[in-house]
Design an enzyme around this catalytic site. Structure first.
Site: not given
Ligand code: C5P
Length: 405
Positions: A219, A289, A299, A330, A344, A348
């Protein structure tokens, strides 16, 4: 609640050098020309700069250059204006000597006061930063090392010298520290240490999820926000571990830097750190993600589009673990989706979340500024204006200290 003007002012004072007065001593090394750039970068951060030059420094660069850069009188002689060797140091917040030659280091270490700079050194009370610069053999000489040891034992902070090609044509350790690192050291020396005794782990940057040895999913994260948080925590006295995915940023000094590539590597580095006990985890990383269900060792052809799945949620893994630190996450969103960020934080199991709308001008990826909303489990909401990422970092740490208290 919006940030009060007073609070914002305090934050700006923490991270940049607004209202700070820097006394810069320039001694006579070939790197003296870099003092012009140093003056500019200090002024960019809001400092007022007064320069003192030794006689030898004036052989390399004229006082006029530094007068123009600093927009201040440059002091070159003890007899230029009576008593300025006392009044100028008395008005300064910090003394920085860059470049510091073997001769000026020897004078400082032995109390010799035979010119403006060495006399002002003795008259000054406050933090002193020296940036040595000389030939590598000179730097390694036991006498120079003894003198430096003496200065460091008095609490003087040394930055550099760096290694590499020297002006004399030799390779060695003796290059003036990068201007950026000298400025960083000055900011750190002037920052109140309210995070001493805390171990803070910060993640930054993107991760790469490989489809095959050539291709990956990632990203736009530049890592700037996470690096600012790590540096701010370091400046405030915390023991900092910065775990970063691939970025173009230099690894900061004065903290443990762990470079990772994939989200799996980020998670295992984090597990490793949290095992040993961590006060706070600040997850500024934009973890990718999606990952390939089965990354290929060779490859793959264009006709074999890989099947994707979600990456492991790192924050949730750490939040569910035994040695759970205080967790700040974040939420980079497109649009004012504060409810999504709040949800979120709950899902989380974070203690705080920092929301930003990446579509807003001056916010989000690759910019040096950000505008965020900081929310916490107790329904506290704080909005910052548009400010530098360094200032946002301090606002997050201020809020962390307040909530944890
Ligand atoms: O769901 P999202 O990616 O928007 O969530 C953002 C937060 O979750 C950020 O703090 C990111 O570092 C964390 N995150 C994580 N593991 C992932 C995706 C995001 O810890 N696989």
């Amino acid at each position: 609640m919006s940030f009060s003007a007073a609070k914002r002012k305090r934050n700006q004072q923490l991270t940049n050098l607004k209202n700070r007065s820097v006394l810069l001593g320039v001694s006579g090394g070939v790197a003296a020309y870099k003092a012009v750039e140093l003056v500019r970068r200090l002024k960019d951060k809001g400092a007022s700069v007064t320069v003192m030059m030794t006689g030898a420094a004036q052989q390399f660069i004229t006082p006029l250059s530094l007068q123009i850069a600093s927009q201040n009188t440059v002091y070159t002689s003890l007899f230029q204006e009576p008593l300025t060797h006392i009044s100028i140091p008395a008005a300064a917040d910090i003394l920085v000597v860059a470049p510091a030659t073997a001769n000026s280091i020897a004078k400082f270490a032995n109390g010799i006061a035979d010119d403006m700079l060495s006399t002002a050194f003795l008259a000054f009370r406050g933090p002193v930063v020296i940036a040595p610069s000389m030939n590598g053999k000179m730097y390694e000489h036991p006498v120079v090392q003894e003198n430096l040891k003496k200065l460091l034992s008095l609490g003087i902070v040394q930055t550099g010298p760096d290694s590499g090609p020297l002006a004399c044509g030799e390779e060695g350790t003796g290059r003036l520290a990068e201007v950026r690192d000298i400025v960083d050291t000055v900011v750190a020396a002037l920052t109140p240490k309210d995070l001493i005794g805390q171990k803070i782990v910060v993640t930054a940057g993107p991760t790469r999820e490989y489809l095959d040895p050539v291709r990956f999913i990632s990203n736009r994260s530049s890592g700037k926000m996470g690096f600012s948080v790590a540096k701010a925590a370091r400046n405030r006295g915390a023991e900092v571990v910065l775990i970063s995915g691939p970025t173009a940023l230099e690894s900061p000094q004065g903290l443990t830097f762990r470079r990772v590539d994939t989200s799996d590597q980020m998670l295992s580095a984090l597990r490793d750190e949290t095992e040993r006990g961590v006060s706070a985890l600040i997850m500024a990383a934009a973890v990718a993600d999606f990952r390939s269900v089965r990354p290929s060792k060779a490859k793959v052809g264009k006709n074999k589009i890989p099947l994707l799945t979600c990456t492991e949620d790192i924050v949730s893994c750490i939040a569910g673990g035994e040695k759970r630190p205080f967790i700040i996450g974040f939420a980079a969103e497109t649009g004012k989706k504060l409810d999504r960020a709040r949800e979120k934080m709950k899902r989380k199991k974070m203690d705080m979340i920092v929301f930003n709308d990446v579509t807003e001008k001056g916010s989000g990826f690759e910019t040096d500024t950000n505008r965020v909303v900081i929310m916490d489990k107790k329904n506290g909401v704080m909005r910052t204006g548009l400010m530098s990422k360094d200032d946002v970092a301090d606002a997050i740490l201020d809020r962390y200290l307040k909530i944890k208290a």
